[in-house]
Every structure is written in structure tokens, then in C-alpha cells.
Design a protein around this motif. Sequence first.
Motif, PDB file in Angstrom:
ATOM      1  N   ALA A  35       0.832  -1.206   0.000  1.00 29.39           N
ATOM      2  CA  ALA A  35       0.000   0.000   0.000  1.00 29.39           C
ATOM      3  C   ALA A  35       0.866   1.255   0.000  1.00 29.39           C
ATOM      4  CB  ALA A  35      -0.937  -0.008   1.208  1.00 29.39           C
ATOM      5  N   GLU A  36       1.958   1.238   0.754  1.00 28.13           N
ATOM      6  CA  GLU A  36       2.857   2.385   0.787  1.00 28.13           C
ATOM      7  C   GLU A  36       3.531   2.584  -0.563  1.00 28.13           C
ATOM      8  OE1 GLU A  36       4.868   5.700   1.951  1.00 28.13           O
ATOM      9  OE2 GLU A  36       3.177   4.678   2.914  1.00 28.13           O
ATOM     10  N   GLY A  37       3.939   1.486  -1.197  1.00 28.85           N
ATOM     11  CA  GLY A  37       4.530   1.586  -2.525  1.00 28.85           C
ATOM     12  C   GLY A  37       3.544   2.116  -3.551  1.00 28.85           C
ATOM     13  N   ILE A  38       2.300   1.651  -3.481  1.00 24.99           N
ATOM     14  CA  ILE A  38       1.257   2.136  -4.398  1.00 24.99           C
ATOM     15  C   ILE A  38       1.010   3.618  -4.180  1.00 24.99           C
ATOM     16  CG2 ILE A  38      -1.214   1.980  -4.931  1.00 24.99           C
ATOM     17  CD1 ILE A  38      -0.995  -1.048  -4.380  1.00 24.99           C
ATOM     18  N   ARG A  39       0.956   4.039  -2.915  1.00 22.48           N
ATOM     19  CA  ARG A  39       0.723   5.452  -2.592  1.00 22.48           C
ATOM     20  C   ARG A  39       1.832   6.343  -3.150  1.00 22.48           C
ATOM     21  NH1 ARG A  39       2.213   9.286   0.531  1.00 22.48           N
ATOM     22  NH2 ARG A  39       3.859   8.022   1.462  1.00 22.48           N
ATOM     23  N   ARG A  40       3.069   5.815  -3.170  1.00 22.39           N
ATOM     24  CA  ARG A  40       4.199   6.574  -3.720  1.00 22.39           C
ATOM     25  C   ARG A  40       4.173   6.625  -5.249  1.00 22.39           C
ATOM     26  NH1 ARG A  40       7.368   3.208  -0.408  1.00 22.39           N
ATOM     27  NH2 ARG A  40       8.208   2.311  -2.342  1.00 22.39           N
ATOM     28  N   GLY A  41       3.327   5.835  -5.874  1.00 21.52           N
ATOM     29  CA  GLY A  41       3.259   5.821  -7.331  1.00 21.52           C
ATOM     30  C   GLY A  41       4.145   4.784  -7.978  1.00 21.52           C
ATOM     31  N   GLN A  73      -8.254   4.100   2.142  1.00 23.04           N
ATOM     32  CA  GLN A  73      -8.023   5.161   3.120  1.00 23.04           C
ATOM     33  C   GLN A  73      -7.075   6.238   2.606  1.00 23.04           C
ATOM     34  OE1 GLN A  73      -6.593   2.947   6.489  1.00 23.04           O
ATOM     35  NE2 GLN A  73      -8.556   1.914   6.843  1.00 23.04           N
ATOM     36  N   VAL A  74      -6.457   6.000   1.438  1.00 21.05           N
ATOM     37  CA  VAL A  74      -5.555   6.998   0.851  1.00 21.05           C
ATOM     38  C   VAL A  74      -6.388   8.160   0.299  1.00 21.05           C
ATOM     39  CG1 VAL A  74      -3.831   7.453  -0.931  1.00 21.05           C
ATOM     40  CG2 VAL A  74      -3.829   5.260   0.279  1.00 21.05           C
ATOM     41  N   GLU A  75      -6.084   9.366   0.714  1.00 18.84           N
ATOM     42  CA  GLU A  75      -6.836  10.539   0.279  1.00 18.84           C
ATOM     43  C   GLU A  75      -6.275  11.050  -1.046  1.00 18.84           C
ATOM     44  OE1 GLU A  75      -7.152  13.540   3.228  1.00 18.84           O
ATOM     45  OE2 GLU A  75      -8.078  12.220   4.723  1.00 18.84           O
ATOM     46  N   ARG A  76      -7.115  10.987  -2.060  1.00 18.69           N
ATOM     47  CA  ARG A  76      -6.762  11.465  -3.393  1.00 18.69           C
ATOM     48  C   ARG A  76      -7.949  12.230  -3.972  1.00 18.69           C
ATOM     49  NH1 ARG A  76      -1.287  10.836  -4.610  1.00 18.69           N
ATOM     50  NH2 ARG A  76      -0.596   8.701  -4.189  1.00 18.69           N
ATOM     51  N   PRO A  77      -7.698  13.149  -4.915  1.00 16.95           N
ATOM     52  CA  PRO A  77      -8.823  13.745  -5.646  1.00 16.95           C
ATOM     53  C   PRO A  77      -9.588  12.646  -6.379  1.00 16.95           C
ATOM     54  CG  PRO A  77      -6.798  14.979  -6.032  1.00 16.95           C
ATOM     55  CD  PRO A  77      -6.410  13.732  -5.298  1.00 16.95           C
ATOM     56  N   ARG A  78     -10.878  12.816  -6.488  1.00 22.19           N
ATOM     57  CA  ARG A  78     -11.714  11.784  -7.117  1.00 22.19           C
ATOM     58  C   ARG A  78     -11.319  11.565  -8.572  1.00 22.19           C
ATOM     59  NH1 ARG A  78     -17.997  12.483  -6.354  1.00 22.19           N
ATOM     60  NH2 ARG A  78     -17.499  11.527  -4.342  1.00 22.19           N
ATOM     61  N   ALA A  79     -11.029  10.318  -8.906  1.00 22.73           N
ATOM     62  CA  ALA A  79     -10.640   9.980 -10.281  1.00 22.73           C
ATOM     63  C   ALA A  79     -11.874   9.807 -11.160  1.00 22.73           C
ATOM     64  CB  ALA A  79      -9.811   8.697 -10.285  1.00 22.73           C
ATOM     65  N   LEU A  80     -11.667   9.951 -12.450  1.00 21.91           N
ATOM     66  CA  LEU A  80     -12.744   9.737 -13.420  1.00 21.91           C
ATOM     67  C   LEU A  80     -12.712   8.282 -13.865  1.00 21.91           C
ATOM     68  CD1 LEU A  80     -12.282  12.943 -15.631  1.00 21.91           C
ATOM     69  CD2 LEU A  80     -13.418  12.713 -13.419  1.00 21.91           C
ATOM     70  N   ARG A  81     -13.787   7.560 -13.614  1.00 23.95           N
ATOM     71  CA  ARG A  81     -13.895   6.158 -14.016  1.00 23.95           C
ATOM     72  C   ARG A  81     -14.726   6.074 -15.292  1.00 23.95           C
ATOM     73  NH1 ARG A  81     -15.546   3.397  -8.176  1.00 23.95           N
ATOM     74  NH2 ARG A  81     -13.689   4.082  -6.993  1.00 23.95           N
ATOM     75  N   ILE A  82     -14.096   5.616 -16.352  1.00 29.73           N
ATOM     76  CA  ILE A  82     -14.746   5.589 -17.668  1.00 29.73           C
ATOM     77  C   ILE A  82     -14.664   4.176 -18.238  1.00 29.73           C
ATOM     78  CG2 ILE A  82     -14.785   6.583 -19.988  1.00 29.73           C
ATOM     79  CD1 ILE A  82     -13.203   8.985 -18.768  1.00 29.73           C
ATOM     80  N   GLY A  83     -15.798   3.601 -18.569  1.00 29.34           N
ATOM     81  CA  GLY A  83     -15.837   2.291 -19.206  1.00 29.34           C
ATOM     82  C   GLY A  83     -15.971   2.425 -20.706  1.00 29.34           C
ATOM     83  N   LEU A  84     -15.225   1.624 -21.443  1.00 28.60           N
ATOM     84  CA  LEU A  84     -15.298   1.639 -22.904  1.00 28.60           C
ATOM     85  C   LEU A  84     -15.566   0.231 -23.410  1.00 28.60           C
ATOM     86  CD1 LEU A  84     -12.582   3.667 -22.125  1.00 28.60           C
ATOM     87  CD2 LEU A  84     -13.196   4.363 -24.441  1.00 28.60           C
ATOM     88  N   THR A  85     -16.521   0.117 -24.302  1.00 31.14           N
ATOM     89  CA  THR A  85     -16.852  -1.181 -24.849  1.00 31.14           C
ATOM     90  C   THR A  85     -17.205  -1.055 -26.321  1.00 31.14           C
ATOM     91  OG1 THR A  85     -18.191  -3.178 -24.484  1.00 31.14           O
ATOM     92  CG2 THR A  85     -19.330  -1.084 -24.311  1.00 31.14           C
ATOM     93  N   GLY A  86     -17.316  -2.165 -26.972  1.00 31.61           N
ATOM     94  CA  GLY A  86     -17.642  -2.197 -28.397  1.00 31.61           C
ATOM     95  C   GLY A  86     -17.397  -3.592 -28.927  1.00 31.61           C
ATOM     96  N   THR A  87     -17.937  -3.884 -30.070  1.00 36.85           N
ATOM     97  CA  THR A  87     -17.780  -5.209 -30.641  1.00 36.85           C
ATOM     98  C   THR A  87     -16.326  -5.466 -31.027  1.00 36.85           C
ATOM     99  OG1 THR A  87     -18.365  -4.308 -32.808  1.00 36.85           O
ATOM    100  CG2 THR A  87     -20.140  -5.307 -31.532  1.00 36.85           C
ATOM    101  N   PRO A  88     -15.879  -6.723 -31.061  1.00 38.18           N
ATOM    102  CA  PRO A  88     -14.506  -7.026 -31.486  1.00 38.18           C
ATOM    103  C   PRO A  88     -14.216  -6.451 -32.876  1.00 38.18           C
ATOM    104  CG  PRO A  88     -15.525  -8.962 -30.505  1.00 38.18           C
ATOM    105  CD  PRO A  88     -16.618  -7.938 -30.625  1.00 38.18           C
ATOM    106  N   GLY A  89     -13.056  -5.813 -32.999  1.00 29.81           N
ATOM    107  CA  GLY A  89     -12.669  -5.223 -34.276  1.00 29.81           C
ATOM    108  C   GLY A  89     -13.027  -3.755 -34.422  1.00 29.81           C
ATOM    109  N   VAL A  90     -13.707  -3.196 -33.424  1.00 28.97           N
ATOM    110  CA  VAL A  90     -14.111  -1.798 -33.524  1.00 28.97           C
ATOM    111  C   VAL A  90     -12.931  -0.858 -33.287  1.00 28.97           C
ATOM    112  CG1 VAL A  90     -14.722  -1.430 -31.088  1.00 28.97           C
ATOM    113  CG2 VAL A  90     -15.999  -0.228 -32.882  1.00 28.97           C
ATOM    114  N   GLY A  91     -11.844  -1.374 -32.699  1.00 24.04           N
ATOM    115  CA  GLY A  91     -10.654  -0.554 -32.476  1.00 24.04           C
ATOM    116  C   GLY A  91     -10.570   0.015 -31.075  1.00 24.04           C
ATOM    117  N   LYS A  92     -11.005  -0.762 -30.083  1.00 23.20           N
ATOM    118  CA  LYS A  92     -10.993  -0.270 -28.698  1.00 23.20           C
ATOM    119  C   LYS A  92      -9.580   0.049 -28.217  1.00 23.20           C
ATOM    120  CE  LYS A  92     -13.248  -3.856 -26.992  1.00 23.20           C
ATOM    121  NZ  LYS A  92     -13.658  -4.565 -28.201  1.00 23.20           N
ATOM    122  N   SER A  93      -8.663  -0.888 -28.403  1.00 21.02           N
ATOM    123  CA  SER A  93      -7.293  -0.687 -27.911  1.00 21.02           C
ATOM    124  C   SER A  93      -6.615   0.479 -28.622  1.00 21.02           C
ATOM    125  CB  SER A  93      -6.470  -1.967 -28.109  1.00 21.02           C
ATOM    126  OG  SER A  93      -7.014  -3.032 -27.357  1.00 21.02           O
TER     127      SER A  93
END
Length: 353
Positions: A35-41, A73-93
Motif C-alpha cells: 500500500a505504501e509503494g502504491i501510494r508513492r506511485g 483510506q488513501v486521500e486522493r482527488p476523485r478519479a474519473l472512471r470511464i468504461g469503454l466497450t464495443g464489438t470485437p474489431g471496432v478498435g478499442k485498444s
Amino acid sequence: MALFGNGATRRVVWSRAHAGRRCLQTAQAQALALAEGIRRGDRACLARGITLVESTRADHRRQARELVTLCMQVERPRALRIGLTGTPGVGKSTFIEALGMQLVGRGHRVAVLAVDPSSARSGGSILGDKTRMQELSCSPSAFVRPSPSRGTLGGVAQSTLDSIVLAEAGGYDVCLVETVGVGQSETMVAGMVDMFVLLVQPASGDELQGVKRGIMELADLLVVTKADALQLPAKLTRSELASSLRLLLPRRSFWSPKCIRASAVTKFNLDRVWSTILFYFEKLQESGEWDAMRAGQRQKWMWQQVSHLLLERLRCHQETQSFAQSLEQSVLSGSLPSGVAAEQIVDRFLLDN
């Protein structure tokens, strides 16, 4: 001899209890260090942490619970959670890499959690998203992590929400969740993100199938991809999708879904896509619904985990498995309905526990 036996028994019990406490203390210390390592980035710590929450081992699960609790419990500004989907071959990656590099250039830290489909036969996954996002994977301000779906409905790994928590604790302010894109069962992703983006390929027929399969009802933004090579079909598809959206009731009181043409290759309209996403989050903030949305998602996923854990424990329960095997012949012969057998198996499991 009786006294010796009792003493030996007490020593064995004490030894096992002592070993259990030592294991618990070690797990807590390891979770605290991670957790400490993650908090440090530290991206290596984040990768190890996600591996831990994805593990099915009992000792890893205990450690993962400690880790997720610490990261929440780590205090951070609220991140933006965005889901992306589409049929295979649509070019998601390809689209995610182009958008991610643009965000990195603007000073954002981007985490991409890509869920790859697992084989129904072997259970394995190719996990090729990292190779398809080579430039983004090498950026020090980005973190790309492919995970197997393991047959989960909707192509969302059971641990994805915990992985989001870890990524946010690591300071990533934009979390992009790329899902399998399997059609009707894809709707589960909308239950763990703040915004749901549907990628559509020009002239693929998706504009006609969208209303029927219900995914468009969950989309906050539709992006018609490959608008550089297929300009006319992309314009036509966007027009038809926009018409379809008018027939649907918006799922947000503060937002009407938008439809935009874009190209990941030429970067056409990527700025517009991101500005639309930011405008959505401004409206979400103003509406006051953000906290309630996150709370509802946590409650929903709690019960999802309850169902998952109950099924897992039922499968590991020897007496219940023996009883289930005794019913299988009756089910195979057709003399016992599957539903009745299932009810008897669950009743037996609950009786034994």
C-alpha cells in the motif's frame, strides 16, 4: 500417558495458533508495504497489488482484503472512471491508446484496466492489450494492465473494482476500463464506472442492433470510430445512431447521450471526445448524484461478491459435492428436473453449514 497426551495436544494447538498469528502479521506487513509503494506511485507495487487481488488463493485473498482496505483510506482527488466497450474489431485498444496519450500529454495520469476474454475450454487468455498499446505502456504517466475475464458475465473480472481502487490510490486520476465487448452481456461494466462509452464501427449494423440489445440505453457517449478511412459510412452511421438515441429515455436526469465521429489514427475529433467527457463530469458534479452513484455501485458489487463466494464455497464443500454427484444421474436421465436438483443441493449446503 494421558497427561502427556493432553500436554502434546495443547502444544500442537498453541503451535498452530502461533503460526496462524505469525502468518496474519506477515500478511498485514506485506499489505502495508504494498500500500505504501502504491501510494508513492510505484508501478511495480501496483502491478503486484492487482495480481494479489486477482489471485484465488485463500492466503492471497486475506492479504488482498487488507491491501484494498488500506488503499481506500488513501486521500486522493476523485478519479474519473470511464468504461469503454464495443464489438470485437471496432478498435478499442487503438482508440484507448490514442486518447490515453493525449491525456498524458495534458498532464493526466492514466490507468487502463483491459479485460481480455478467457477461453471456455482452457480458461486461458491471450492478454494482448499491452502489446497493442505499446506507446502508452511505455509512458511513465500511464499504467496498462490486462486481466482475464475468467468467464465472468459482461467481460468484467471479479477483481476489476478492487483494481480501480488500487489505481486511484496510486495517483491515477483517469481510469479507463476496456471490456471484452461480447454484446448483450456487456451491460455489467456500467455498474462500476461513472461514464459508459460505446464504440461503434461504421456500416457494421450496430446502429440498428443497438436498441434491440439494450446497450445503447446504458451509453452516455457513442463514438463512431475509423472516421478517417470510412468518412461517408461514419457520417451515415452517426446520423442513424443520433436518430436512435432520440427514441430512448436517458438514464441520467442531467444528461442526454451524445454521438461523435472520431479517428484514433488521425486524431480527428479526439479533443471533442475528451471535452464532451469533461462536460459530462461537470454536469454529474453539479447534479449531486456522484456520491449516490458510487455508493450504489459498491452495494451492488458487494452482493455480486457474495454470490461469487457462496458458489465457490459450495463447489469446495465435499459433502455437498458428493450429494450433488448422487443427483446428477437422475438429472442426466431426465427423471429429476434441473431446478429441483439445484434447490436440493443448495438446501443441503445450507443445512451442513
